[in-house]
Design a protein around this motif. Structure first.
Motif, PDB file in Angstrom:
ATOM      1  N   UNK A  45     -36.072  -9.494 -21.399  1.00  0.00           N
ATOM      2  CA  UNK A  45     -35.297  -8.365 -21.904  1.00  0.00           C
ATOM      3  C   UNK A  45     -36.196  -7.219 -22.365  1.00  0.00           C
ATOM      4  N   UNK A  46     -37.263  -6.940 -21.635  1.00  0.00           N
ATOM      5  CA  UNK A  46     -38.119  -5.812 -21.987  1.00  0.00           C
ATOM      6  C   UNK A  46     -37.314  -4.514 -21.891  1.00  0.00           C
ATOM      7  N   UNK A  47     -37.513  -3.661 -22.860  1.00  0.00           N
ATOM      8  CA  UNK A  47     -36.856  -2.360 -22.891  1.00  0.00           C
ATOM      9  C   UNK A  47     -37.930  -1.295 -22.713  1.00  0.00           C
ATOM     10  N   UNK A  48     -37.704  -0.372 -21.778  1.00  0.00           N
ATOM     11  CA  UNK A  48     -38.700   0.635 -21.448  1.00  0.00           C
ATOM     12  C   UNK A  48     -38.286   1.992 -21.986  1.00  0.00           C
ATOM     13  N   UNK A  49     -39.141   2.568 -22.819  1.00  0.00           N
ATOM     14  CA  UNK A  49     -38.919   3.903 -23.346  1.00  0.00           C
ATOM     15  C   UNK A  49     -38.231   3.904 -24.693  1.00  0.00           C
ATOM     16  N   UNK A  50     -38.425   4.997 -25.432  1.00  0.00           N
ATOM     17  CA  UNK A  50     -37.864   5.099 -26.782  1.00  0.00           C
ATOM     18  C   UNK A  50     -36.346   4.951 -26.842  1.00  0.00           C
ATOM     19  N   UNK A  51     -35.639   5.547 -25.889  1.00  0.00           N
ATOM     20  CA  UNK A  51     -34.171   5.478 -25.936  1.00  0.00           C
ATOM     21  C   UNK A  51     -33.669   4.056 -25.726  1.00  0.00           C
ATOM     22  N   UNK A  52     -34.326   3.300 -24.853  1.00  0.00           N
ATOM     23  CA  UNK A  52     -33.923   1.911 -24.626  1.00  0.00           C
ATOM     24  C   UNK A  52     -34.220   1.051 -25.856  1.00  0.00           C
ATOM     25  N   UNK A  53     -35.338   1.314 -26.509  1.00  0.00           N
ATOM     26  CA  UNK A  53     -35.665   0.579 -27.741  1.00  0.00           C
ATOM     27  C   UNK A  53     -34.650   0.916 -28.823  1.00  0.00           C
ATOM     28  N   UNK A  54     -34.316   2.204 -28.958  1.00  0.00           N
ATOM     29  CA  UNK A  54     -33.295   2.608 -29.938  1.00  0.00           C
ATOM     30  C   UNK A  54     -31.956   1.960 -29.622  1.00  0.00           C
ATOM     31  N   UNK A  55     -31.625   1.812 -28.338  1.00  0.00           N
ATOM     32  CA  UNK A  55     -30.352   1.191 -27.956  1.00  0.00           C
ATOM     33  C   UNK A  55     -30.280  -0.260 -28.420  1.00  0.00           C
ATOM     34  N   UNK A  56     -31.408  -0.960 -28.414  1.00  0.00           N
ATOM     35  CA  UNK A  56     -31.423  -2.344 -28.904  1.00  0.00           C
ATOM     36  C   UNK A  56     -31.109  -2.375 -30.401  1.00  0.00           C
ATOM     37  N   UNK A  57     -31.640  -1.411 -31.141  1.00  0.00           N
ATOM     38  CA  UNK A  57     -31.336  -1.344 -32.573  1.00  0.00           C
ATOM     39  C   UNK A  57     -29.863  -0.967 -32.767  1.00  0.00           C
ATOM     40  N   UNK A  58     -29.403   0.018 -32.004  1.00  0.00           N
ATOM     41  CA  UNK A  58     -28.005   0.430 -32.113  1.00  0.00           C
ATOM     42  C   UNK A  58     -27.063  -0.737 -31.843  1.00  0.00           C
ATOM     43  N   UNK A  59     -27.433  -1.615 -30.909  1.00  0.00           N
ATOM     44  CA  UNK A  59     -26.608  -2.778 -30.582  1.00  0.00           C
ATOM     45  C   UNK A  59     -26.366  -3.645 -31.815  1.00  0.00           C
ATOM     46  N   UNK A  60     -27.367  -3.737 -32.671  1.00  0.00           N
ATOM     47  CA  UNK A  60     -27.224  -4.493 -33.916  1.00  0.00           C
ATOM     48  C   UNK A  60     -26.072  -3.943 -34.743  1.00  0.00           C
ATOM     49  N   UNK A  61     -25.936  -2.619 -34.742  1.00  0.00           N
ATOM     50  CA  UNK A  61     -24.918  -1.975 -35.562  1.00  0.00           C
ATOM     51  C   UNK A  61     -23.526  -2.062 -34.931  1.00  0.00           C
ATOM     52  N   UNK A  62     -23.410  -2.575 -33.706  1.00  0.00           N
ATOM     53  CA  UNK A  62     -22.090  -2.856 -33.129  1.00  0.00           C
ATOM     54  C   UNK A  62     -21.617  -4.242 -33.536  1.00  0.00           C
ATOM     55  N   UNK A  63     -22.542  -5.092 -33.981  1.00  0.00           N
ATOM     56  CA  UNK A  63     -22.199  -6.454 -34.389  1.00  0.00           C
ATOM     57  C   UNK A  63     -22.151  -6.645 -35.900  1.00  0.00           C
ATOM     58  N   UNK A  64     -22.860  -5.760 -36.634  1.00  0.00           N
ATOM     59  CA  UNK A  64     -22.979  -5.916 -38.083  1.00  0.00           C
ATOM     60  C   UNK A  64     -22.767  -4.573 -38.775  1.00  0.00           C
ATOM     61  N   UNK A  65     -22.192  -4.631 -39.970  1.00  0.00           N
ATOM     62  CA  UNK A  65     -22.202  -3.454 -40.838  1.00  0.00           C
ATOM     63  C   UNK A  65     -22.852  -3.860 -42.152  1.00  0.00           C
ATOM     64  N   UNK A  66     -22.919  -2.933 -43.064  1.00  0.00           N
ATOM     65  CA  UNK A  66     -23.590  -3.171 -44.339  1.00  0.00           C
ATOM     66  C   UNK A  66     -24.997  -3.728 -44.096  1.00  0.00           C
ATOM     67  N   UNK A  67     -25.681  -3.138 -43.110  1.00  0.00           N
ATOM     68  CA  UNK A  67     -26.997  -3.606 -42.681  1.00  0.00           C
ATOM     69  C   UNK A  67     -28.078  -3.101 -43.622  1.00  0.00           C
ATOM     70  N   UNK A  68     -29.000  -3.987 -43.960  1.00  0.00           N
ATOM     71  CA  UNK A  68     -30.230  -3.577 -44.636  1.00  0.00           C
ATOM     72  C   UNK A  68     -31.368  -4.399 -44.046  1.00  0.00           C
ATOM     73  N   UNK A  69     -32.471  -3.730 -43.836  1.00  0.00           N
ATOM     74  CA  UNK A  69     -33.683  -4.408 -43.378  1.00  0.00           C
ATOM     75  C   UNK A  69     -34.755  -4.049 -44.399  1.00  0.00           C
ATOM     76  N   UNK A  70     -35.222  -5.058 -45.098  1.00  0.00           N
ATOM     77  CA  UNK A  70     -36.146  -4.869 -46.212  1.00  0.00           C
ATOM     78  C   UNK A  70     -37.546  -5.289 -45.802  1.00  0.00           C
ATOM     79  N   UNK A  71     -38.496  -4.437 -46.048  1.00  0.00           N
ATOM     80  CA  UNK A  71     -39.894  -4.746 -45.784  1.00  0.00           C
ATOM     81  C   UNK A  71     -40.380  -5.711 -46.857  1.00  0.00           C
ATOM     82  N   UNK A  72     -40.866  -6.877 -46.429  1.00  0.00           N
ATOM     83  CA  UNK A  72     -41.339  -7.906 -47.360  1.00  0.00           C
ATOM     84  C   UNK A  72     -42.851  -7.921 -47.498  1.00  0.00           C
ATOM     85  N   UNK A  73     -43.562  -7.630 -46.406  1.00  0.00           N
ATOM     86  CA  UNK A  73     -45.029  -7.639 -46.434  1.00  0.00           C
ATOM     87  C   UNK A  73     -45.542  -6.663 -45.386  1.00  0.00           C
ATOM     88  N   UNK A  74     -46.582  -5.940 -45.759  1.00  0.00           N
ATOM     89  CA  UNK A  74     -47.192  -5.000 -44.837  1.00  0.00           C
ATOM     90  C   UNK A  74     -46.642  -3.604 -45.038  1.00  0.00           C
TER      91      UNK A  74
END
Length: 142
Positions: A45-74
């Protein structure tokens, strides 16, 4: 690019892009990824280019709401590489075939990012999430 600039670049990804509205994600991805960037999600499932990578993130928001991604380390920088550990949390919206969890089910799971930097942007991306944990929480293992 020095280490501080690379850490700043990563923070444009997380929390940056992940905290933006889904419709803003493609433009933000264009700013932080090289035009020929590759996102390696595994299983071919390699995604080529910025728009395709963004689409993978956007897909998350079609399945979930109230999303938070917290940086734990780094982010940790070594040469042309950036690594970080994060935790995803969200509420399942329902309606996905093969998922037994009820709409409204809250999920939380950890993961890691690995990026290769080229010039002043992200060129390759390997996300690694605790997929088994997520699938258990969503009652999607059969």
């Amino acid at each position: 690019m020095d280490n501080d600039a690379m850490r700043t670049l990563y923070r444009k990804w997380l929390p940056g892009l992940w905290s933006s509205e889904p419709e803003e994600m493609p433009a933000l991805a264009e700013e932080i990824f090289t035009p020929d960037a590759v996102g390696h999600w595994g299983d071919g499932r390699d995604q080529l280019g910025p728009k395709a990578i963004a689409a993978m993130v956007q897909e998350t928001f079609t399945m979930f709401d109230d999303v938070s991604v917290t940086l734990l380390a780094g982010p940790i920088v070594d040469g042309d590489w950036i690594a970080a550990r994060w935790e995803f949390a969200g509420r399942y919206l329902g309606g996905v075939a093969g998922i037994g969890a009820a709409a409204g089910t809250r999920v939380r799971y950890p993961g890691m990012d690995l990026f290769r930097v080229a010039g002043d942007r992200l060129a390759e991306y390997w996300p690694h999430g605790a997929d088994l944990s997520l699938m258990q929480q969503l009652d999607a293992l059969g």
